[in-house]
Enzyme design. Structure first.
Site, PDB file in Angstrom:
ATOM      1  N   GLY A 107      33.263   6.755 -58.377  1.00 48.17           N
ATOM      2  CA  GLY A 107      32.003   5.941 -57.467  1.00 48.17           C
ATOM      3  C   GLY A 107      33.079   4.044 -57.970  1.00 48.17           C
ATOM      4  N   CYS A 149      37.021   9.931 -62.704  1.00 53.52           N
ATOM      5  CA  CYS A 149      36.942   8.384 -63.184  1.00 53.52           C
ATOM      6  C   CYS A 149      35.786   8.058 -63.557  1.00 53.52           C
ATOM      7  CB  CYS A 149      37.467   7.792 -61.255  1.00 53.52           C
ATOM      8  SG  CYS A 149      37.762   5.873 -61.051  1.00 53.52           S
ATOM      9  N   TYR A 150      35.275   7.017 -62.275  1.00 50.12           N
ATOM     10  CA  TYR A 150      33.434   6.768 -63.588  1.00 50.12           C
ATOM     11  C   TYR A 150      32.691   7.532 -63.383  1.00 50.12           C
ATOM     12  CZ  TYR A 150      29.564   4.469 -63.287  1.00 50.12           C
ATOM     13  OH  TYR A 150      27.736   3.738 -63.425  1.00 50.12           O
ATOM     14  N   HIS A 159      42.615  11.367 -59.110  1.00 52.96           N
ATOM     15  CA  HIS A 159      41.504  11.537 -58.567  1.00 52.96           C
ATOM     16  C   HIS A 159      42.313  13.381 -57.925  1.00 52.96           C
ATOM     17  CE1 HIS A 159      37.990   8.772 -57.362  1.00 52.96           C
ATOM     18  NE2 HIS A 159      39.368   8.206 -57.789  1.00 52.96           N
ATOM     19  N   GLU A 163      41.082  15.731 -56.675  1.00 51.47           N
ATOM     20  CA  GLU A 163      40.541  15.979 -55.163  1.00 51.47           C
ATOM     21  C   GLU A 163      41.764  15.899 -54.090  1.00 51.47           C
ATOM     22  OE1 GLU A 163      38.667  13.907 -57.264  1.00 51.47           O
ATOM     23  OE2 GLU A 163      38.084  12.666 -55.800  1.00 51.47           O
ATOM     24  N   SER A 222      23.331  22.227 -26.205  1.00 50.66           N
ATOM     25  CA  SER A 222      24.126  21.198 -25.623  1.00 50.66           C
ATOM     26  C   SER A 222      25.914  21.888 -25.245  1.00 50.66           C
ATOM     27  CB  SER A 222      25.087  19.649 -26.925  1.00 50.66           C
ATOM     28  OG  SER A 222      25.628  20.445 -27.332  1.00 50.66           O
ATOM     29  N   GLY A 223      25.809  23.540 -25.535  1.00 51.91           N
ATOM     30  CA  GLY A 223      27.480  23.538 -25.637  1.00 51.91           C
ATOM     31  C   GLY A 223      28.955  22.913 -26.555  1.00 51.91           C
ATOM     32  N   GLY A 224      28.003  22.085 -27.718  1.00 53.66           N
ATOM     33  CA  GLY A 224      29.525  22.393 -28.636  1.00 53.66           C
ATOM     34  C   GLY A 224      28.851  23.225 -29.795  1.00 53.66           C
ATOM     35  N   ASP A 265      28.282  22.760 -32.907  1.00 57.56           N
ATOM     36  CA  ASP A 265      27.069  22.923 -33.711  1.00 57.56           C
ATOM     37  C   ASP A 265      25.642  23.492 -33.388  1.00 57.56           C
ATOM     38  OD1 ASP A 265      28.944  21.872 -35.218  1.00 57.56           O
ATOM     39  OD2 ASP A 265      28.382  20.232 -35.130  1.00 57.56           O
ATOM     40  N   SER A 266      25.446  23.132 -32.143  1.00 54.78           N
ATOM     41  CA  SER A 266      24.220  23.558 -31.435  1.00 54.78           C
ATOM     42  C   SER A 266      24.035  25.142 -30.774  1.00 54.78           C
ATOM     43  CB  SER A 266      23.251  22.869 -30.208  1.00 54.78           C
ATOM     44  OG  SER A 266      24.874  22.972 -29.239  1.00 54.78           O
ATOM     45  N   LYS A 280      32.241  21.092 -41.183  1.00 54.42           N
ATOM     46  CA  LYS A 280      32.135  21.249 -39.767  1.00 54.42           C
ATOM     47  C   LYS A 280      33.200  22.796 -39.818  1.00 54.42           C
ATOM     48  CE  LYS A 280      32.297  20.059 -35.229  1.00 54.42           C
ATOM     49  NZ  LYS A 280      31.332  19.590 -34.258  1.00 54.42           N
TER      50      LYS A 280
END
Ligand code: XMP
Length: 509
Positions: A51, A78-79, A165, A167, A219-221, A223-224, A365
């Site tokens: 952080g 880290c933090y 880090h 990651e 929506s055609g994307g 996710d939906s 995603k």
């Protein structure tokens, strides 16, 4: 599961993705989480994130006291490490200088986090304060030339800390270190697979919705679409999808959605042709923000009207993803878990008093795409490039008219055909055509022409926050330009946009 306590690091989502890449479920929670809730999550391990704060700042974030007494393995990054040291009676030395960048890590004590890691390895540092004195029982496990306590542990209490880090990709063996934490140390199982996710999500939707009815704006994307398939699997015909053709979609888009969802997946789909209404409201409007607002508002109006026609709807489904959820959680003390009102279908009405069903709210995603594959969504849709809610309206600079839409659609089809033919579609974050409100002089045959200019926009990006213009091959650009000028009436010049984000944005409006 692994619980990640969010102390505000820019890398938090990355930590979560790294954990999930090992097929282990994890959840990011703000530091205000209380100890009872932590216990109820039954985490196998806890990661205290990095952080921006210094432990000496008055308002530096702290989490539930007692977390170190739970007997659960904890990794402070880290933090997170500095917080652990401070909380357990060690000393953190305030520093005005930041250490930033690569450092060579010398591993002093094999085993634990460093099991199987080379004796000398590259790590990525980004910190101000450093550890002065470790709490009792802790030992130093790795150092760098500048940082004596680059890593420490209390092996019997299973408390571990890394000043760097693990990651980020710059830490060469970071993946191995996280793997050591997850498996030998925490004893996690690789149980987070998309197959398991689908099974659990379907059960969860069933128990949330009961015998209620659900409405979803398609929506055609990706996710939906994935949300629709998942909910359909759980509640079948009690899901109604609403697709609004707003008149500013790409060529063939509306037909494809109908074909796939109605015919192929046999989902209840209400298809609303509202193009005329949208275009009427957009008439004479050139200002980008006004266009966006008009489209957003009109969408809500149309969707709301349709929703009222469906009897007994009590649930509204949305394809909200985990990054949206994390972003809307506060880190330092504000209201937590406020779901953003804007969304991929353009912001749905809050006043509808429907309960939200958000089956993707724990997914990133790339995981949504995998779930899509699992549910049989065709590749074409799984890997579809993002398309903005306001559609082609923000790719026509100036007023949106049927005539200008027709020009843009034709050019866009050609661009995508050529990009696909060169196998670049999936490598690009987005690729599209923009129609400019300018004309230029040209010559075709022996005739002078005075026609439109279009711009090609193609970018690479990981998350749309930043983007670089794509170095498309010149031959490809040449073919696209030739074909557009020859095949699209009304265009006599094609230009290529070579701006990156920032300072430009991906879309032109
Ligand atoms: P910008 O132009 O801000 O775009 O760099 C970043 C990403 O967001 C998409 N975009 C939108 N998506 N509704 C959406 O669903 C919108 O109003 C909207 N505006 C921009 C854009 O295509 C890019 O991927």
């Amino acid at each position: 599961m692994i619980l990640i306590i969010d102390f505000g690091s820019q890398y938090n989502q990355l930590i979560a993705r790294r954990v999930r890449e090992h097929s282990v479920y994890c959840q990011i929670e703000p530091p205000e989480i209380d100890i009872e809730r932590i216990k109820s999550l039954h985490p196998e391990g806890i990661i205290l994130s990095g952080g921006p704060a210094s432990i000496y700042e008055k308002k530096s974030p702290r989490t539930a006291s007692g977390i170190f007494e739970l007997g659960i393995p904890i990794l402070g990054i880290c933090y997170g490490l500095q917080y652990m040291v401070d909380a357990l009676g060690g000393e953190v030395i305030r520093s005005k200088k930041r250490e930033y960048g690569f450092a060579e890590l010398t591993v002093k004590r094999d085993g634990g986090i460093f099991h199987g890691v080379s004796g000398k390895t590259k790590c990525w540092m980004s910190h101000g304060d450093t550890i002065g004195r470790l709490p009792r029982g802790f030992t130093i496990t790795a150092s760098t030339p500048n940082t004596k306590v680059a890593a420490a542990q209390h092996a019997t209490r299973r408390l571990y800390g890394l000043q760097f880090h693990p990651e980020v990709v710059h830490t060469a063996e970071g993946k191995k270190m996280l793997e050591n934490f997850l498996f030998p140390i925490c004893g996690c199982k690789r149980s987070w697979t998309m197959k398991a996710f689908v099974r659990e999500a379907v059960e969860e939707i069933k128990s949330q919705v009961g015998d209620g009815r659900v409405i979803l704006g398609l929506s055609g994307g990706v996710d939906s679409s994935v949300a629709a398939l998942l909910i359909h699997r759980a509640v079948g015909d009690r899901l109604t999808c609403v697709f609004v053709d707003n008149g500013v979609l790409r060529e063939g888009e509306a037909a494809r959605v109908q074909e796939l969802f109605k015919k192929h997946f046999r989902i209840n789909l209400r298809f609303i042709r509202a193009g005329k209404l949208f275009l009427k409201k957009l008439k004479g409007v050139a200002d980008p923000e006004r266009k966006r607002k008009i489209i957003g508002r009109t969408f809500i109006e149309v969707f709301d009207r349709e929703a009222h026609r469906i009897r007994d709807v009590r649930y509204l489904a949305q394809g909200t993803l985990y990054p949206d959820v994390i972003e809307s959680q506060s880190t330092f003390g504000g209201p937590s878990a406020v779901i953003k009102s804007h969304h991929n279908v353009g912001g749905l009405p809050r006043k509808m008093k429907l309960k939200l069903v958000e089956p993707l709210r724990h997914l990133f995603k790339d995981e949504v795409r995998l779930v899509g594959k699992e549910l049989g969504l065709p590749d074409e849709l799984v890997w579809r490039q993002p398309f903005p809610g306001p559609g082609l309206a923000i790719r026509i600079i100036g007023e949106v008219t049927e005539k200008r839409l027709a020009v843009l659609r034709k050019a866009d089809v050609i661009l995508l055909e050529e990009i696909r033919a060169d196998n670049l579609y999936r490598k690009l974050w987005q690729s599209f055509v923009v129609l400019l409100p300018l004309k230029s002089v040209g010559i075709m045959g022996d005739q002078r022409t005075y026609e439109n200019i279009v711009a090609i926009r193609a970018v690479t990006s990981d998350d749309a926050m930043t983007a670089d213009w794509a170095r498309l091959p010149h031959d490809l650009l040449g073919r696209i330009s030739n074909r557009i000028i020859n095949e699209v009436r009304g265009v006599n010049r094609v230009v290529y946009d070579i701006s990156s984000k920032p300072p430009s944005t991906i879309e032109w409006e």
